[in-house]
Design a protein around this motif. Structure first.
Motif, PDB file in Angstrom:
ATOM      1  N   GLU A  91       4.178  14.095  10.949  1.00 26.66           N
ATOM      2  CA  GLU A  91       5.607  13.634  11.367  1.00 26.66           C
ATOM      3  C   GLU A  91       5.832  12.148  11.669  1.00 26.66           C
ATOM      4  O   GLU A  91       6.833  11.771  11.131  1.00 26.66           O
ATOM      5  CB  GLU A  91       5.405  14.148  12.954  1.00 26.66           C
ATOM      6  CG  GLU A  91       6.790  14.088  13.531  1.00 26.66           C
ATOM      7  CD  GLU A  91       6.898  14.791  14.848  1.00 26.66           C
ATOM      8  OE1 GLU A  91       7.772  14.246  15.757  1.00 26.66           O
ATOM      9  OE2 GLU A  91       6.093  15.702  15.101  1.00 26.66           O
ATOM     10  N   GLU A  92       4.809  11.300  11.813  1.00 24.24           N
ATOM     11  CA  GLU A  92       5.046   9.896  11.618  1.00 24.24           C
ATOM     12  C   GLU A  92       5.337   9.438  10.400  1.00 24.24           C
ATOM     13  O   GLU A  92       6.097   8.459  10.043  1.00 24.24           O
ATOM     14  CB  GLU A  92       3.883   9.186  12.345  1.00 24.24           C
ATOM     15  CG  GLU A  92       3.780   7.638  12.567  1.00 24.24           C
ATOM     16  CD  GLU A  92       5.168   7.286  13.340  1.00 24.24           C
ATOM     17  OE1 GLU A  92       5.792   6.258  12.711  1.00 24.24           O
ATOM     18  OE2 GLU A  92       5.591   7.963  14.112  1.00 24.24           O
ATOM     19  N   LYS A  93       4.594   9.891   9.411  1.00 23.45           N
ATOM     20  CA  LYS A  93       4.918   9.424   7.986  1.00 23.45           C
ATOM     21  C   LYS A  93       6.378   9.862   7.510  1.00 23.45           C
ATOM     22  O   LYS A  93       6.597   9.228   6.967  1.00 23.45           O
ATOM     23  CB  LYS A  93       3.689   9.886   6.999  1.00 23.45           C
ATOM     24  CG  LYS A  93       2.353   9.269   7.444  1.00 23.45           C
ATOM     25  CD  LYS A  93       2.436   7.790   7.188  1.00 23.45           C
ATOM     26  CE  LYS A  93       2.289   7.282   5.591  1.00 23.45           C
ATOM     27  NZ  LYS A  93       2.359   5.927   5.229  1.00 23.45           N
ATOM     28  N   GLY A  94       6.747  10.846   7.874  1.00 24.87           N
ATOM     29  CA  GLY A  94       7.826  11.270   7.488  1.00 24.87           C
ATOM     30  C   GLY A  94       9.060  10.352   8.262  1.00 24.87           C
ATOM     31  O   GLY A  94       9.959  10.165   7.387  1.00 24.87           O
ATOM     32  N   ARG A  95       8.825  10.009   9.434  1.00 22.53           N
ATOM     33  CA  ARG A  95       9.708   9.324  10.032  1.00 22.53           C
ATOM     34  C   ARG A  95       9.717   7.993   9.384  1.00 22.53           C
ATOM     35  O   ARG A  95      10.711   7.296   8.965  1.00 22.53           O
ATOM     36  CB  ARG A  95       9.427   9.104  11.553  1.00 22.53           C
ATOM     37  CG  ARG A  95      10.212  10.563  12.375  1.00 22.53           C
ATOM     38  CD  ARG A  95       9.992  10.093  13.742  1.00 22.53           C
ATOM     39  NE  ARG A  95       8.743   9.647  14.325  1.00 22.53           N
ATOM     40  CZ  ARG A  95       7.589  10.264  14.863  1.00 22.53           C
ATOM     41  NH1 ARG A  95       7.977  11.610  15.082  1.00 22.53           N
ATOM     42  NH2 ARG A  95       6.641   9.815  15.383  1.00 22.53           N
ATOM     43  N   ASP A  96       8.414   7.349   9.188  1.00 16.15           N
ATOM     44  CA  ASP A  96       8.275   6.173   8.632  1.00 16.15           C
ATOM     45  C   ASP A  96       8.782   6.009   7.152  1.00 16.15           C
ATOM     46  O   ASP A  96       9.494   5.051   6.924  1.00 16.15           O
ATOM     47  CB  ASP A  96       6.623   5.812   8.346  1.00 16.15           C
ATOM     48  CG  ASP A  96       6.545   4.408   8.182  1.00 16.15           C
ATOM     49  OD1 ASP A  96       6.992   3.348   8.689  1.00 16.15           O
ATOM     50  OD2 ASP A  96       5.452   4.415   7.230  1.00 16.15           O
ATOM     51  N   ALA A  97       8.528   7.148   6.237  1.00 12.29           N
ATOM     52  CA  ALA A  97       9.212   6.976   5.148  1.00 12.29           C
ATOM     53  C   ALA A  97      10.976   7.147   5.178  1.00 12.29           C
ATOM     54  O   ALA A  97      11.402   5.919   4.482  1.00 12.29           O
ATOM     55  CB  ALA A  97       8.973   8.281   4.354  1.00 12.29           C
ATOM     56  N   ALA A  98      11.396   7.445   5.994  1.00  7.48           N
ATOM     57  CA  ALA A  98      12.978   7.366   6.231  1.00  7.48           C
ATOM     58  C   ALA A  98      13.135   5.762   6.522  1.00  7.48           C
ATOM     59  O   ALA A  98      14.027   5.141   6.079  1.00  7.48           O
ATOM     60  CB  ALA A  98      13.412   8.211   7.412  1.00  7.48           C
ATOM     61  N   ARG A  99      12.452   5.226   7.458  1.00  8.11           N
ATOM     62  CA  ARG A  99      12.723   3.709   8.003  1.00  8.11           C
ATOM     63  C   ARG A  99      12.273   2.921   6.851  1.00  8.11           C
ATOM     64  O   ARG A  99      13.284   1.729   6.504  1.00  8.11           O
ATOM     65  CB  ARG A  99      12.003   3.307   9.225  1.00  8.11           C
ATOM     66  CG  ARG A  99      12.305   4.213  10.523  1.00  8.11           C
ATOM     67  CD  ARG A  99      11.732   3.666  11.590  1.00  8.11           C
ATOM     68  NE  ARG A  99      10.229   3.893  11.763  1.00  8.11           N
ATOM     69  CZ  ARG A  99       9.370   4.996  12.073  1.00  8.11           C
ATOM     70  NH1 ARG A  99      10.229   5.687  12.720  1.00  8.11           N
ATOM     71  NH2 ARG A  99       8.398   5.018  12.003  1.00  8.11           N
ATOM     72  N   VAL A 100      11.480   3.099   6.181  1.00  8.74           N
ATOM     73  CA  VAL A 100      10.997   2.162   4.805  1.00  8.74           C
ATOM     74  C   VAL A 100      12.071   2.235   3.895  1.00  8.74           C
ATOM     75  O   VAL A 100      12.498   1.180   3.477  1.00  8.74           O
ATOM     76  CB  VAL A 100       9.408   2.770   4.246  1.00  8.74           C
ATOM     77  CG1 VAL A 100       9.419   1.951   2.996  1.00  8.74           C
ATOM     78  CG2 VAL A 100       8.543   2.384   5.199  1.00  8.74           C
ATOM     79  N   ALA A 101      12.558   3.403   3.673  1.00 14.75           N
ATOM     80  CA  ALA A 101      13.557   3.623   2.730  1.00 14.75           C
ATOM     81  C   ALA A 101      14.973   2.974   3.039  1.00 14.75           C
ATOM     82  O   ALA A 101      15.616   1.973   2.103  1.00 14.75           O
ATOM     83  CB  ALA A 101      13.930   5.108   2.442  1.00 14.75           C
TER      84      ALA A 101
END
Length: 154
Positions: free
Chosen positions: A133-143
């Motif tokens: 869950e955290e990596k999914g959210r993090d990927a969105a923010r990084v992009a």
């Protein structure tokens, strides 16, 4: 001699961004969880549903070629790679982890497009669930942040 810090950093405002996502189906329940968290965070940051395209590929080794096709279309401000590689008893884990990671980086550099790499590489399924869950959210923010930063820099 250091240059002046202009204070430039990408914002998390996704209002005008188009984002492409490539999700590996291998370990489907985990990559679905990654995608759900990623899509929710993209929406929370203002990226419109109509400006997000998600495609699926069989596994992590196929992610880079789909990213390459998306990058070549020039339709996206940033891309996101989602997948999950869990260590097994053979060298295959290292091969898939290393080659998928190298492929994602190559596409990003060759096409000068930010790619948030959220292909989990973990020892076991419990580690994957703890991070999905955290990596999914993090990927969105990084992009989003990197798309905005690249827009500022170029």
């Amino acid at each position: 001699m250091q240059g002046a810090d202009k204070g430039q950093s990408g914002s998390l405002n996704g209002d005008d961004l188009s984002i492409g996502i490539v999700r590996a189906r291998f370990n489907d329940a985990l990559t679905t969880k990654l995608a759900e968290a990623c899509l929710a965070e993209l929406a929370a940051c203002g990226v419109k549903d109509k400006n997000v395209l998600q495609v699926t590929v069989p596994g992590a080794l196929e992610v880079p070629i789909a990213l390459k096709a998306m990058a070549e279309s020039e339709d996206y401000d940033a891309l996101i790679a989602l997948g999950c590689i869990i260590r097994g008893e053979t060298y295959h884990f290292e091969l898939v982890s290393n080659e998928s990671g190298a492929g994602v980086s190559r596409v990003s550099l060759d096409h000068e497009i930010p790619i948030a790499n959220a292909i989990l590489t973990v020892e076991n399924e419990a580690q994957a669930w703890a991070r999905a869950e955290e990596k999914g959210r993090d990927a969105a923010r990084v992009a989003i942040e990197m798309a905005n930063l690249m827009d500022d820099l170029l």
